[in-house]
Design an enzyme around this catalytic site. Structure first.
Site, mmCIF file in Angstrom:
data_model
loop_
_atom_site.group_PDB
_atom_site.id
_atom_site.type_symbol
_atom_site.label_atom_id
_atom_site.label_comp_id
_atom_site.label_asym_id
_atom_site.label_seq_id
_atom_site.Cartn_x
_atom_site.Cartn_y
_atom_site.Cartn_z
ATOM 1 N N HIS A 66 0.835 -1.314 -0.115
ATOM 2 C CA HIS A 66 0.151 -0.215 -0.624
ATOM 3 C C HIS A 66 0.550 0.865 -0.167
ATOM 4 O O HIS A 66 1.517 1.469 1.186
ATOM 5 C CB HIS A 66 -1.146 -0.338 1.472
ATOM 6 C CG HIS A 66 -1.888 0.826 1.813
ATOM 7 N ND1 HIS A 66 -2.901 1.209 2.909
ATOM 8 C CD2 HIS A 66 -2.458 1.980 1.262
ATOM 9 C CE1 HIS A 66 -3.425 2.780 2.994
ATOM 10 N NE2 HIS A 66 -3.086 2.824 1.353
ATOM 11 N N MET A 68 1.627 4.596 0.386
ATOM 12 C CA MET A 68 1.245 6.768 0.819
ATOM 13 C C MET A 68 1.906 7.411 0.444
ATOM 14 O O MET A 68 2.615 7.657 1.520
ATOM 15 C CB MET A 68 0.755 5.863 2.060
ATOM 16 C CG MET A 68 -0.559 5.084 2.777
ATOM 17 S SD MET A 68 -0.953 5.032 3.567
ATOM 18 C CE MET A 68 0.092 3.702 3.846
ATOM 19 N N MET A 137 -10.121 4.044 2.704
ATOM 20 C CA MET A 137 -9.238 4.031 4.122
ATOM 21 C C MET A 137 -11.243 4.323 5.173
ATOM 22 O O MET A 137 -11.119 5.191 4.612
ATOM 23 C CB MET A 137 -8.564 5.176 3.727
ATOM 24 C CG MET A 137 -7.702 4.914 3.135
ATOM 25 S SD MET A 137 -6.696 3.816 2.998
ATOM 26 C CE MET A 137 -6.085 4.414 5.283
ATOM 27 N N GLY A 142 -1.877 6.757 7.498
ATOM 28 C CA GLY A 142 -0.507 7.695 8.000
ATOM 29 C C GLY A 142 -0.324 7.052 9.383
ATOM 30 O O GLY A 142 1.336 6.560 9.878
ATOM 31 N N PHE A 143 -1.177 7.100 10.293
ATOM 32 C CA PHE A 143 -0.466 5.881 11.260
ATOM 33 C C PHE A 143 -1.380 4.446 11.675
ATOM 34 O O PHE A 143 -2.539 4.616 11.452
ATOM 35 C CB PHE A 143 -0.726 7.417 12.290
ATOM 36 C CG PHE A 143 0.120 7.874 12.077
ATOM 37 C CD1 PHE A 143 1.757 8.178 12.382
ATOM 38 C CD2 PHE A 143 -0.430 8.877 12.030
ATOM 39 C CE1 PHE A 143 2.302 9.043 12.760
ATOM 40 C CE2 PHE A 143 0.878 9.988 11.419
ATOM 41 C CZ PHE A 143 1.598 9.774 12.153
ATOM 42 N N GLY A 176 -8.132 0.298 8.115
ATOM 43 C CA GLY A 176 -7.848 1.490 9.276
ATOM 44 C C GLY A 176 -9.273 1.230 10.150
ATOM 45 O O GLY A 176 -10.124 0.730 9.980
HETATM 46 C C1 DX5 Z 1 -2.651 3.091 8.090
HETATM 47 C C2 DX5 Z 1 -2.391 2.488 7.161
HETATM 48 C C3 DX5 Z 1 -3.437 1.355 8.024
HETATM 49 C C4 DX5 Z 1 -2.422 0.650 8.964
HETATM 50 C C5 DX5 Z 1 -3.988 0.459 9.628
HETATM 51 O O1 DX5 Z 1 -2.290 4.195 7.318
HETATM 52 O O2 DX5 Z 1 -2.334 1.946 5.928
HETATM 53 O O3 DX5 Z 1 -2.576 -0.327 7.391
HETATM 54 O O4 DX5 Z 1 -1.517 -0.700 9.469
HETATM 55 O O5 DX5 Z 1 -3.548 -0.155 11.040
HETATM 56 P P1 DX5 Z 1 -4.927 -0.310 11.963
HETATM 57 O O6 DX5 Z 1 -5.527 -1.633 11.399
HETATM 58 O O7 DX5 Z 1 -4.508 -0.258 13.397
HETATM 59 O O8 DX5 Z 1 -6.009 1.170 11.893
HETATM 60 ZN ZN ZN Z 2 -2.692 0.783 4.469
#
Ligand code: DX5
Ligand code: ZN
Length: 218
Positions: A66, A68, A137, A142-143, A176
């Site tokens: 993925h 970003m 999403m 981001g996190f 997410g």
């Molecule tokens: C967020 C990422 C996700 C993230 C999801 O920006 O794209 O893939 O790892 O993490 P959780 O499942 O902890 O929300």
């Molecule tokens: Zn992701």
């Protein structure tokens, strides 16, 4: 169509990624989700092709990358060469998504398009016929470890209805805040791939969590 589980290594222990990936593979995970962040498209920096190349040696599962990042056209090739099976990029990042989809296909990988929470479904609908997954999403990218945004459910339903009525060969992937509860909600809305980071790798027993998520039905 069965529900696939894609553990996100963003919440794994980066110092022992091989063990973490083997653990979820043994528990029945379907894909390994690899979050690539460039500190520009999103305010965080994660991993590059070198990590994908190393991981590839430790798992037989498809690596679901993925991106970003601001320039997916430039970086698709190094990630595919490193062992990515699928490359998903953000519709918000590029002027011409078709060119990036074509490049990913040329490289022999499966193309995916992702949309941020504030981006409407209409921005990806013209491309659904050409992609393997549409990644919705359900948090701001981001996190890891953020709370699921329930207001994304209508977007999932809208995309699911377009995919079904046109019989497109495209799965809806959600990313997410996915756990057993939100996984069931999104699957009922039409999601077919559940990305889960914190709920798996933050659990006392990640393998048991993979097995729990595997039981989710549409
Ligand atoms: C967020 C990422 C996700 C993230 C999801 O920006 O794209 O893939 O790892 O993490 P959780 O499942 O902890 O929300
Ligand atoms: Zn992701």
């Amino acid at each position: 169509m069965s529900i696939l589980i894609a553990p996100s290594i963003l919440s794994a222990d980066f110092a022992k990624l091989a063990e973490e990936v083997k653990l979820v593979e043994k528990a029945g995970a379907d894909w390994i989700h690899v979050d690539v962040m460039d500190g520009h498209f999103v305010p965080n920096i994660t991993i590059g092709p070198a990590v994908v190349k190393s991981l590839k040696r430790h798992t037989s599962l498809p690596l679901d990358v993925h991106l970003m990042i601001t320039d997916p056209l430039k970086y698709a090739e190094p990630f595919v060469k490193a062992g990515a099976w699928g490359i998903t990029f953000h519709v918000e990042a590029v002027k011409d998504p078709s060119a990036v989809i074509a490049e990913i296909k040329r490289l022999g990988a499966k193309p995916g398009l992702s949309i941020k929470p504030k981006t409407p479904a209409s921005s990806v609908i013209p491309f659904l016929k050409d992609i393997n997954v549409v990644l919705v999403m359900t948090v701001e990218p981001g996190f890891g470890g953020q709370a699921f945004m329930a207001d994304m459910l209508p977007k999932i339903k809208e995309l699911s209805s377009v995919i079904k009525s046109n019989k497109y060969d495209c799965r809806i992937e959600v990313d997410g805040g996915i756990d057993a509860k939100t996984g069931q909600l999104t699957a009922s809305a039409g999601a077919r791939v559940l990305v889960a980071g914190n709920s798996i790798f933050g659990a006392p027993n990640p393998a048991a969590m993979v097995k729990t998520l595997k039981k989710i039905t549409a």
